[in-house]
Every structure is written in C-alpha cells, then in structure tokens.
Design a protein around this motif. Structure first.
Motif, mmCIF file in Angstrom:
data_model
loop_
_atom_site.group_PDB
_atom_site.id
_atom_site.type_symbol
_atom_site.label_atom_id
_atom_site.label_comp_id
_atom_site.label_asym_id
_atom_site.label_seq_id
_atom_site.Cartn_x
_atom_site.Cartn_y
_atom_site.Cartn_z
ATOM 1 N N ALA A 170 0.828 -1.210 0.000
ATOM 2 C CA ALA A 170 0.000 0.000 0.000
ATOM 3 C C ALA A 170 0.860 1.256 0.000
ATOM 4 O O ALA A 170 1.801 1.375 0.788
ATOM 5 C CB ALA A 170 -0.920 -0.002 1.210
ATOM 6 N N LYS A 171 0.524 2.216 -0.851
ATOM 7 C CA LYS A 171 1.343 3.406 -1.002
ATOM 8 C C LYS A 171 1.091 4.453 0.077
ATOM 9 O O LYS A 171 1.924 5.315 0.310
ATOM 10 C CB LYS A 171 1.132 4.021 -2.381
ATOM 11 C CG LYS A 171 -0.317 4.240 -2.784
ATOM 12 C CD LYS A 171 -0.409 4.735 -4.216
ATOM 13 C CE LYS A 171 -1.834 4.784 -4.741
ATOM 14 N NZ LYS A 171 -2.393 3.445 -4.957
ATOM 15 N N ASP A 172 -0.065 4.407 0.734
ATOM 16 C CA ASP A 172 -0.355 5.399 1.777
ATOM 17 C C ASP A 172 -1.340 4.806 2.774
ATOM 18 O O ASP A 172 -2.530 5.141 2.771
ATOM 19 C CB ASP A 172 -0.927 6.676 1.155
ATOM 20 C CG ASP A 172 -0.941 7.852 2.129
ATOM 21 O OD1 ASP A 172 -0.757 7.612 3.342
ATOM 22 O OD2 ASP A 172 -1.151 8.997 1.681
ATOM 23 N N PRO A 173 -0.866 3.911 3.657
ATOM 24 C CA PRO A 173 -1.766 3.261 4.621
ATOM 25 C C PRO A 173 -2.546 4.241 5.479
ATOM 26 O O PRO A 173 -3.680 3.958 5.870
ATOM 27 C CB PRO A 173 -0.815 2.412 5.467
ATOM 28 C CG PRO A 173 0.352 2.151 4.575
ATOM 29 C CD PRO A 173 0.515 3.398 3.774
ATOM 30 N N ALA A 174 -1.950 5.402 5.789
ATOM 31 C CA ALA A 174 -2.632 6.364 6.654
ATOM 32 C C ALA A 174 -3.924 6.864 6.017
ATOM 33 O O ALA A 174 -4.945 7.019 6.689
ATOM 34 C CB ALA A 174 -1.710 7.533 6.978
ATOM 35 N N ARG A 175 -3.909 7.130 4.698
ATOM 36 C CA ARG A 175 -5.119 7.598 4.022
ATOM 37 C C ARG A 175 -6.212 6.521 4.065
ATOM 38 O O ARG A 175 -7.405 6.839 4.186
ATOM 39 C CB ARG A 175 -4.812 7.979 2.566
ATOM 40 C CG ARG A 175 -4.008 9.239 2.385
ATOM 41 C CD ARG A 175 -4.808 10.493 2.674
ATOM 42 N NE ARG A 175 -5.883 10.750 1.719
ATOM 43 C CZ ARG A 175 -5.744 11.372 0.552
ATOM 44 N NH1 ARG A 175 -4.540 11.791 0.152
ATOM 45 N NH2 ARG A 175 -6.792 11.598 -0.233
ATOM 46 N N ILE A 176 -5.802 5.261 3.955
ATOM 47 C CA ILE A 176 -6.776 4.172 3.991
ATOM 48 C C ILE A 176 -7.392 4.057 5.371
ATOM 49 O O ILE A 176 -8.619 3.940 5.513
ATOM 50 C CB ILE A 176 -6.112 2.840 3.579
ATOM 51 C CG1 ILE A 176 -5.599 2.925 2.147
ATOM 52 C CG2 ILE A 176 -7.094 1.676 3.734
ATOM 53 C CD1 ILE A 176 -4.739 1.751 1.726
ATOM 54 N N ILE A 177 -6.583 4.100 6.410
ATOM 55 C CA ILE A 177 -7.105 3.971 7.768
ATOM 56 C C ILE A 177 -7.998 5.159 8.102
ATOM 57 O O ILE A 177 -9.003 5.039 8.811
ATOM 58 C CB ILE A 177 -5.967 3.806 8.795
ATOM 59 C CG1 ILE A 177 -6.440 2.936 9.974
ATOM 60 C CG2 ILE A 177 -5.462 5.123 9.323
ATOM 61 C CD1 ILE A 177 -6.470 1.480 9.703
#
Length: 577
Positions: free
Chosen positions: A380-387
C-alpha cells in the motif's frame, strides 16, 4: 473483556465475502492529514449534510487505492461511481477500485504471495491465514492509535480478542462489531426448514416443530396434488454452498451454526456432528424421501443458479437453507405476490424444525467473526489515508449514509426522530438502484457497525431491523400468515438465541496445514464423496453405505479436532468473563 460485550453481540453474517496498482513497502507510519469527519457525532438524520460537515476544510489530493475482494460473483467498479462512494470521496479524497475474485481463491492469493506484490487492500475471505502467514498485511496498531478514534470506539472492546488471535498485533478489521444496543432481525436470514405457504394453508396452519411432522406435511401435500408434478424436497450442494445440505444435523439437534461442531453451553465441550447419529438420521430422512420419489436427485449436480430457478418455479414444496442464501428467490416470489395476491401461495415460510420439537437455536446469538476482514498490505502506497477513510466511514452519520442513504430520498425521519421508509421508497430499492446508489457496494465488506447494532439516537443501523420498515414491507400474505400463527415477526416463530461468547466457533482462526484445517478438508471430501451415495441409495442399502462411510470417517483424528476446539472455546469464555 467484559461479559456484557458478548451479551450485546452482533448478528453474524456469513457468509460469506481492487487497481491503481501500488508498489513498495510501507511500515504503516506514513503521515497524511486526517479528514475532519474522523470524530464521532450523533446521527443528524441528514446524510446529505454529512458530506459538507465532514469534508476537510482544505481539500485533499484525490487518490485511488486498489482493493481485492476474495468473493466471486460481484461487479468490479470504482467506489466513486456510486452515490455513497462519491460522497465519501468528497469527504476524504479517497476512491477504491474494487476487483472481485474470478476463479480459484487459493490460486489467486498464491499468485500474489509468489510475486510479493499486492493490492493496497485485501479481503482474503477463507485464505486470510495464508495472507497473514506470508506477512502481506501490515500491523494496524500504530495507525489506529494515530488516526483511528472511531475505529477505537467501535472495535476497542474487541481489541484484546483481535490481538490474542494473531500474536499481539491487529492485522485486519473484521466486519460487523456490535455497537449500541442489540436489535434482533425480524426476518429469518439464518437457517430454517422452508415450506410453501399454500401447504400450511391447506393443512389449517398447523404448528410444525419436528422433522417427522415436517416430512409428513410435505408428503401429504404432494400426494394430494399428484397432477402438479411437484418436488417434495430439494437441497443445495454446489461448490462451497454444500453446507446447506451438511449443516442441518446440528440445527435439528437444537444448536446454532457454529460450523463443524456443536458446543455444550454448560460444559463448553465441542463435538462434531459429522459421523454422528444426528447426521445419520438426517441423511436417512432424505434417503427415505428419495425412495418415495419425493427428493430431487439433481440436487447433487445442480449449480446455484439452477437451484434458485427451481425455488421460483412453484414446483418445490420444501427445503432447508439459510435466508441470506435464498434471498434472490424470495425476492422474485414476493415481488410476484405484491402484484398478484394469489401468488403468495408460492412464497416460502420458515419453520423451526428439530428432531424432538422442543428447543431450537436457528437464530444466531450475538457473535464476533474474527477470521474474516479487510487488511492493508505492505504494498500500500499510503496506509494512513486508507485507515483515515475507514475511520471516517465509522461515524454515525456515515453509517446512516451506507445503510439508510439520504434523507428525503431513501428514508425519512418522523417527529420523534425515528427513521422509516415510505412505500414508494421501498419500492424503488431494486437491484439496479441499490447498485447505482452504492447500497450493494457498501453492504458488508467494510469496517462497519454490526447488522444488529443501533445508532446513538436508538435507530437500528440496518433498515430491515427497524420495526417501522419491517411492518411496511409486509405483503398482505405476510400479514395473513403471521396473524394465523399469532406473531408479528418471523423471528417470533423461533426460540430466542442463547448467549454463546465463542459464537461462531467456525471463525476461530486455524492455520493452513494445521491438524484442524486438514481434518476439515478431509471431512469435507468424505461428505462430498458419500452424501450422494447415502441419499440416493436404495433404502435397503443405506446401512451398508453408512458403514463404508463410517469406516473411512474413523480414520480421521476427530478426537483431536474436538479437543482442540474445546480448548479454544474455553479460552474465549475466560477472556469474555
């Protein structure tokens, strides 16, 4: 974990379960600005206002994440192509490109593991242990601590169980934790023995409680209508849905759907019903029906679509199955009954049949499914955006949006704050509308409140669980037959579920290649090899075929399987105290 958690519980859903392809490894510490809607607030009753209220003051760059769902038969799409998904994108800047399974699940997951390249988000369904073992999911603990106030609010009571199951870390978010008060489903979406309503009407609406009574009801009706070329009973055996034929012994014995075991509620001892007298009695019943030409032999070769087609043909008198699995057939039959009341005769009615007729447990007790869920992968390139997206989804307002929709369009609010739907709104919620609006996309495969949950204002999360919606959805035929049995809901025909902290036992994690997983695979192979032989054998040959089956079944380490399950269940009970 507090005992009251399990008493509140949730309705399990079985079950049953994306490609701006990303690369690179991320340890879960990527930083992104949290959307303003990440704090929880009481439902306003206006989902259309939510997008404005929850949108970030400074628009976020838009991003598309790939999302693979390991369940077949659904439509691939971008979430922002739906009304709900577009509103959530307006709030967060995030879109998901969803890909569903085509072909074999283990092959698909195995290819990902071999390449060490993954979509941003995976729902691996039954292959979740393989994904975890490969190290494909990143731990979510730090991300949740930094960006997940709503995740902590909703899943916090379950964190101890989640970490205990997977080595002290949280690697994925299961679906459907209980939030608020527990509200029962007025419909029967779980198991039941179903029969055409005309059969009950002709018999004077008898109370059918035992398997023998049910079989006689079916036999008598077919005998009186020989000119109609009726099928007495049918079963579903296609692919993974074979459980619709193999599960009845546990329900007939008075147990809920714990998978392969029946668990004594007092001792917590787990016993399998495969190879038991309960299984034998059920298969002998089908064998006897087959001997009388009352069983559909094609049950062992028909696929799911053929099965559903037969249920809508008006020719099948009865069967056992789960309400969620026959939804397509029931919708067709009920739609016809709404247009022509005479067609109500062919709608199926659920009966709580057991061997002795005393105590049924068809309705799911509050539960926690811990071996299914969505995880963020190391690609995943940006886990923070997903969470952050998941956390934003878990506000009350967005749970209203995904379940009820938009006030004035798909639901209304009365002067007491109660949500309801008008007859016109209910009528327009067909498959095409639900797909375009996003109700189908956001139905289950996301971090969300459990189906039996309530909102902060007391409204049911699931519209179908709201009494006002249920009553309005009833046809004249529904009202008539419920009145004949002296109940207001279908659930009232069944005994209330008992509190079982481990429920459903089938969700207790098992490693691929473990003795427990091997036992289940071998057992399933045996059932698929022998069930057709047992049911379709001449009645005089049944005992001989059963002896052959038991000889092979005896080679399995069933005692070890039961011992392991009993130990796991007792551990869960201790945690739940």
């Amino acid at each position: 974990m507090a005992k009251k958690l399990w008493t509140a519980g949730m309705a399990a859903a079985l079950a049953v379960s994306m490609t701006a392809c990303s690369s690179g490894n991320n340890n879960g510490n990527a930083s992104s600005a949290a959307p303003a809607g990440s704090s929880s607030a009481p439902a306003s009753g206006s989902a259309s206002a939510t997008a404005t209220a929850s949108a970030s003051e400074k628009p976020l760059d838009k991003v598309t994440f790939s999302f693979f769902n390991g369940v077949a038969g659904e439509k691939d799409l971008n979430t922002n192509e739906t009304t709900i998904g577009k509103m959530l994108e307006d709030q967060t800047g995030v879109n998901f490109k969803i890909e569903h399974l085509v072909g074999d699940l283990n092959t698909k997951i195995g290819t990902m593991i071999a390449s060490d390249q993954y979509p941003d988000v995976i729902i691996p369904d039954a292959a979740i242990e393989e994904v975890l073992k490969a190290g494909a999911f990143i731990p979510l603990d730090d991300l949740i601590e930094q960006y997940g106030p709503n995740i902590k609010r909703v899943y916090g009571p379950y964190f101890e169980r989640m970490r205990a199951d997977y080595g002290g870390k949280i690697y994925f978010l299961p679906f459907g934790p209980q939030v608020g008060e527990y509200v029962a489903d007025p419909n029967i979406n779980q198991g039941a023995f179903w029969v055409q309503r005309r059969v009950l009407k002709e018999a004077g609406y008898p109370k059918i409680k035992t398997l023998d009574e049910y079989v006689k009801l079916v036999e008598d009706y077919v005998a009186k209508h020989k000119d109609e070329n009726l099928t007495g009973m049918i079963t579903l055996t296609h692919d993974w849905r074979f459980f619709a034929t193999s599960n009845p012994p546990m329900h007939l014995a008075g147990f809920p759907n714990d998978g392969n075991v029946m668990v004594d509620i007092n001792t917590n001892e787990a016993k399998t019903y495969a190879g038991s007298e309960n299984e034998k009695r059920w298969l002998k019943t089908l064998n006897d029906l087959n001997g009388k030409n009352l069983f559909d032999k094609a049950s062992f070769v028909d696929n799911y679509d053929q099965y559903i087609a037969k249920l809508t043909s008006h020719k099948v008198v009865g069967f056992f199955d789960y309400g969620w699995q026959i939804g397509n057939a029931m919708n067709v039959l009920k739609d016809a009954a709404r247009k022509d009341q005479a067609q109500d005769d062919y709608v199926y009615f659920p009966l709580p049949v057991t061997f002795d007729g005393t105590h049924d447990q068809y309705l799911d007790p509050p539960g926690w499914t811990s071996n299914r869920g969505a995880g963020i992968t190391k690609s995943a390139k940006d886990p923070a955006r997903i969470i952050q997206y998941w956390d934003n989804l878990l506000t009350d307002d967005n749970q209203v949006l995904k379940s009820w929709g938009i006030k004035g369009e798909t639901y209304e609010v009365d002067d007491k704050g109660r949500f309801y739907r008008t007859a016109d709104q209910i009528a327009k919620l067909d498959d095409a509308f639900n797909e375009k609006f996003g109700f189908k996309t956001y139905d289950w495969d996301w971090p969300q409140y459990g189906t039996s949950s309530t909102l902060a204002d007391g409204n049911a999360v699931a519209p179908g669980f709201q009494p006002e919606v249920f009553q309005l959805s009833l046809t004249e035929g529904d009202k008539t037959i419920l009145d004949k049995y002296g109940v207001q809901t279908y659930a009232q025909m069944f005994d209330k579920p008992e509190d079982r902290p481990w429920f459903p036992a089938w969700s207790i994690p098992k490693e691929q290649g473990s003795p427990q997983q091997i036992w289940e695979t071998k057992k399933d192979d045996l059932l698929k090899k022998y069930y057709a032989k047992l049911v379709l054998a001449k009645p005089a040959d049944f005992e001989g075929v059963w002896a052959d089956y038991m000889k092979e079944f005896g080679k399995l380490d069933t005692a070890g399987y039961e011992k392991w399950y009993t130990e796991q269940i007792k551990k869960i009970v201790e945690v739940a105290k």
